[in-house]
Structures are given as C-alpha cells and as structure tokens.
Design an enzyme around this catalytic site. Sequence first.
Site, PDB file in Angstrom:
ATOM      1  CD  GLU A   1      -9.004   6.773 -10.029  1.00 48.64           C
ATOM      2  OE1 GLU A   1      -9.350   7.956  -9.870  1.00 48.64           O
ATOM      3  OE2 GLU A   1      -7.974   6.444 -10.630  1.00 48.64           O
TER       4      GLU A   1
ATOM      5  CD  GLU B   1      -7.035   5.136 -14.203  1.00 49.53           C
ATOM      6  OE1 GLU B   1      -6.499   6.176 -13.752  1.00 49.53           O
ATOM      7  OE2 GLU B   1      -8.267   5.011 -14.337  1.00 49.53           O
TER       8      GLU B   1
HETATM    9  O1  IFM Z   1      -7.607  10.831 -15.837  1.00 53.06           O
HETATM   10  C1  IFM Z   1      -7.742  10.198 -14.604  1.00 53.06           C
HETATM   11  C2  IFM Z   1      -8.625   8.984 -14.722  1.00 53.06           C
HETATM   12  O2  IFM Z   1      -9.868   9.307 -15.225  1.00 53.06           O
HETATM   13  C3  IFM Z   1      -8.812   8.342 -13.375  1.00 53.06           C
HETATM   14  N1  IFM Z   1      -7.555   8.131 -12.703  1.00 53.06           N
HETATM   15  C4  IFM Z   1      -6.599   9.200 -12.678  1.00 53.06           C
HETATM   16  C5  IFM Z   1      -6.407   9.766 -14.056  1.00 53.06           C
HETATM   17  C6  IFM Z   1      -5.402  10.929 -14.012  1.00 53.06           C
HETATM   18  O3  IFM Z   1      -5.911  11.934 -13.218  1.00 53.06           O
END
Ligand code: IFM
Length: 483
Positions: free
Chosen positions: A177, A383
């Site tokens: 990210e 994710e």
């Molecule tokens: O916890 C985070 C993760 O570290 C990165 N993506 C989003 C998740 C939820 O906020």
Amino acid sequence: MAAPPLPQPEASFETRFPADFAWGAATAAFQIEGATRADGRGVSIWDTFSATPGHVIGGGTGEPASDHYRRYTEDVALLKSLGIGNYRFSLAWPRIQPDGTGPGNPAGLDFYDRLVDELLAGGIEPWPTLYHWDLPQPLEDAGGWPARDTALRFADYAETVYGRLGDRVGTWCTVNEPWVIAFLGYASGEHAPGRREPASALAAVHHLLLAHGLAAAAIRDPGVPGAPAVGIALNPQPIRPHSGSVADLDAARRVDGVRNRIFLDPLYHGRYPDDVQADLAGVSDFAFVRDGDLPAIAAPLDFLGVNYYSPASVTGAAGAVDRELLEPDGADPSPLVGCENVGLLSGAAPRTDQDWEVDASGLTELLVRLAVDYPGTPLYVTENGASYRDEIGDDGAVHDPRRVSYLDQHVRAAHAALAAGAPVKGYFVWSLLDNFEWAYGYRERFGIIYVDYDTQRRIVKDSGRWYGRLASTGAVPPLDGSA
Ligand code: IFM
C-alpha cells in the site's frame, strides 16, 4: 403415485473456486510481532510515532501487539488447523538492518528463517512482504521516503533477505500500500512519520515505486538461483462519481488519478498520467523522476496484489462539497493531494465498527477494471476484511456473524469477477489475528482469531472456522457454518 424426489441443488449451485485458487490469511510485522526491542531490532518510525501521545487511539504501541514473535509456532499451528494453505506476512526491516543499512542482523534473519521453515513444515506457502510501513528510524532521520537514497537502501535490504530465504520462498511482495505510506505518512500526517508536506508525499510515491522496481530486479537477479514471482500490493479503490454531472465526473477523475493511476500507470505503462501531473503541477514538478527510473518501475509484474475494503463516492458540486470535505476544517491536510474542492459522500450502505462502508460490489468492480485497464497480470486479493469490536461470549466463544457475512459477500464478489474473466488467482483475509490497527490502536479487531491482549490467548472466531472451511474446500460454506 408420489413424484420421485428432485435432485438436491446444493452441489450444482454452490459457489466453487478453481482447485488451484490460493486461499490465505495476511498479517504485518509491526501489527502482530511485539518484541520490539528483542534480538537487536532497531527502532522503526512506528515505534517513534506511536510513542508520541495523541497519535494512536488509546495510546497503543507495538507492544505487546499479538506477541507473535514469541508465539509464531502456535500461530502457524492455528493456520494449519484451519486448513489455510497460504500465509502472507511482512518482515520488519529494523530486525534485519537495525540502522537501515549494512549487513543483516543474524538474529533478525533467524526469526524469519524459523518462521518460513515452520510454515513449510506445516504445508503452508509463505508469502513475505518486504515492507509494510516500519521504516528504520535512522532512514527517516536521513530524509525518509521523500529521499531517493531510501529506495536504494531498500534494494539492498531486499537482496539481503532474498539471500537468506530465497531458497525456500517463491513468491515475494515488495511494498504494501504505497498510497498509505506516501499520503497518510507524508501529506495528512495521520500515519508515521506524521509529516504534512504534500510535495514530499509525491516524492515518496516515486521513491516507493522505485524501491519496488529496484528490489524486484535484485530478487530476480539471474545470478541467484530460482525464478521467484515478484509483485506489489496496492490498495486501489473504486472511485464513483456521485452523479453524471461534469463536476462530479471530473472529481472522480482527479481522485482516481492520485489514488489509483499514479501507481498503476508507472507500474504498467512506465509513465505518470498526464492529467495527474497537470492536476499536481502546483504541488510538484516531478523533478524527482530520473532517467532509467520508469523502466525499472515498469518491469513486468508477476502478480498484482489488491487490498480492498470499500469504494468511495465523490462529488465536485460546489454546494455538496461543503457537507463533507476531504479537508474537513481547512486545517488538516488532505491525503488526496491535488483534489481540493472534492467532497467525499457517505452512502446508505452498512458500515463496519470502524465506520468503513461495506460494499462488496466494489471488489468486483475493481478487479474487473484492473483486468480491463491493466491486463495480463494475475490478480490476488492480498487483503480484505472488516473490523468488528468482538467480545468473548458467555460460552467462551467469539461469535462474529457480521464478519462472516462480510467475508461471504466479498468472496462471492471475487468469484463474480472471476466469472467475468478477471484473472483472480487467490484471496487473503485480513487478518489472521486481532492486531495493532495503526492510528486506531487496539480498538479495532480485524482478526478471524481473537487475541486477548492481557493473556495473549487466541480464540478462533466463528469467522475463522467459516473461512477455514472455505479455504479447505474451495466452496463458499453456508453462513451458519453448517455442513
Ligand atoms: O491493518 C491494515 C493493514 O496494515 C493494511 N491494509 C489495511 C488494513 C486495515 O486497515
């Protein structure tokens, strides 16, 4: 005479994924490991940032997190018992290079070596991510991601890690990210290191992409045996115009530019989009781009990681933007640099306890858009998940029907994208464990496994059992988890 019984429809109507679809669970080092001073680990920007009062809800820090550094064998055993065959985790750069440079710290490398061996012994594929936000503090002191040298340091770190684990790990994710790192870390200041410098955020964007490109080259160096797959995990977001008006369409174009295309276009096309550069002309002249950078960034990806949580609806209408501005009081810098006078609208969709909109259709939309606009790369949902503030019930269990429903909707949305032709190859739930949720601290719980932070006892939630069943069968189970 009674009619013969009809065939049962379940088997033919179930949502079933391909047999080679990768099911996994994801975590990140700073969010779960704890042990922030153990075995020579250096200080990261998140140690510094979270220790500063007011930065994290409840004053949470990286201690104790989920104490995974000491309990990793228990956590791998849980993955195995649930039938989850892939584990995405990140390495803490300050454990490997406490100062951000120099030879690898043997004790830090040993930890990940043991973790990888434990996973492989359990039949679980390791999916390491090299950078999930915990920059060594000395590198931030030397300029952080807005400084070009940080990208060069990262390539060196990647080579060190690959040299130790590359004989057993076939899939590598470079950066997680970059949008969050650059814009929340250097523009809005909500994340470490907490700087509010829009021009620096854009330099950080470029150096994060360069770091990815240089690390990918280091890992793929033909001098090193093996043919690793290398990708990056973005958090692209569907940006929906509130209406078909010119103002709303233009707002959506601008936000899509700094949220999505500023990363995707260099990665896939080797250039920053003209309209994005024009929108940002008042912030930066992009002079940080040097000869050779863009070809390095655009080396073909073996996969693209897609982190999805919710879509955004935006407006550029003058009256509407007063209702909920991205820069609410004019004082806090917006993470959406170059998107002044854009309003973010709240829809009627249900929301998680963290107040994030639940809209699984956005995942289908996103995966299909990526397949159309940036074709040719396998896509993994690296994710996806939801925070609900679970509690242990009187029966000692953790019942989380809202998370089961969230996951059910989203895996079906991924399946719909697959059915529409998007090359979706896997799905990783965020997260394996309840953990430190950055500026939200320990208030939010994303895990499919509950963590009691006082005792560090783990309790598999209903969602964990439901997801384990999905991961081991490839078919979406009933919501109540029944057979
Ligand atoms: O916890 C985070 C993760 O570290 C990165 N993506 C989003 C998740 C939820 O906020």
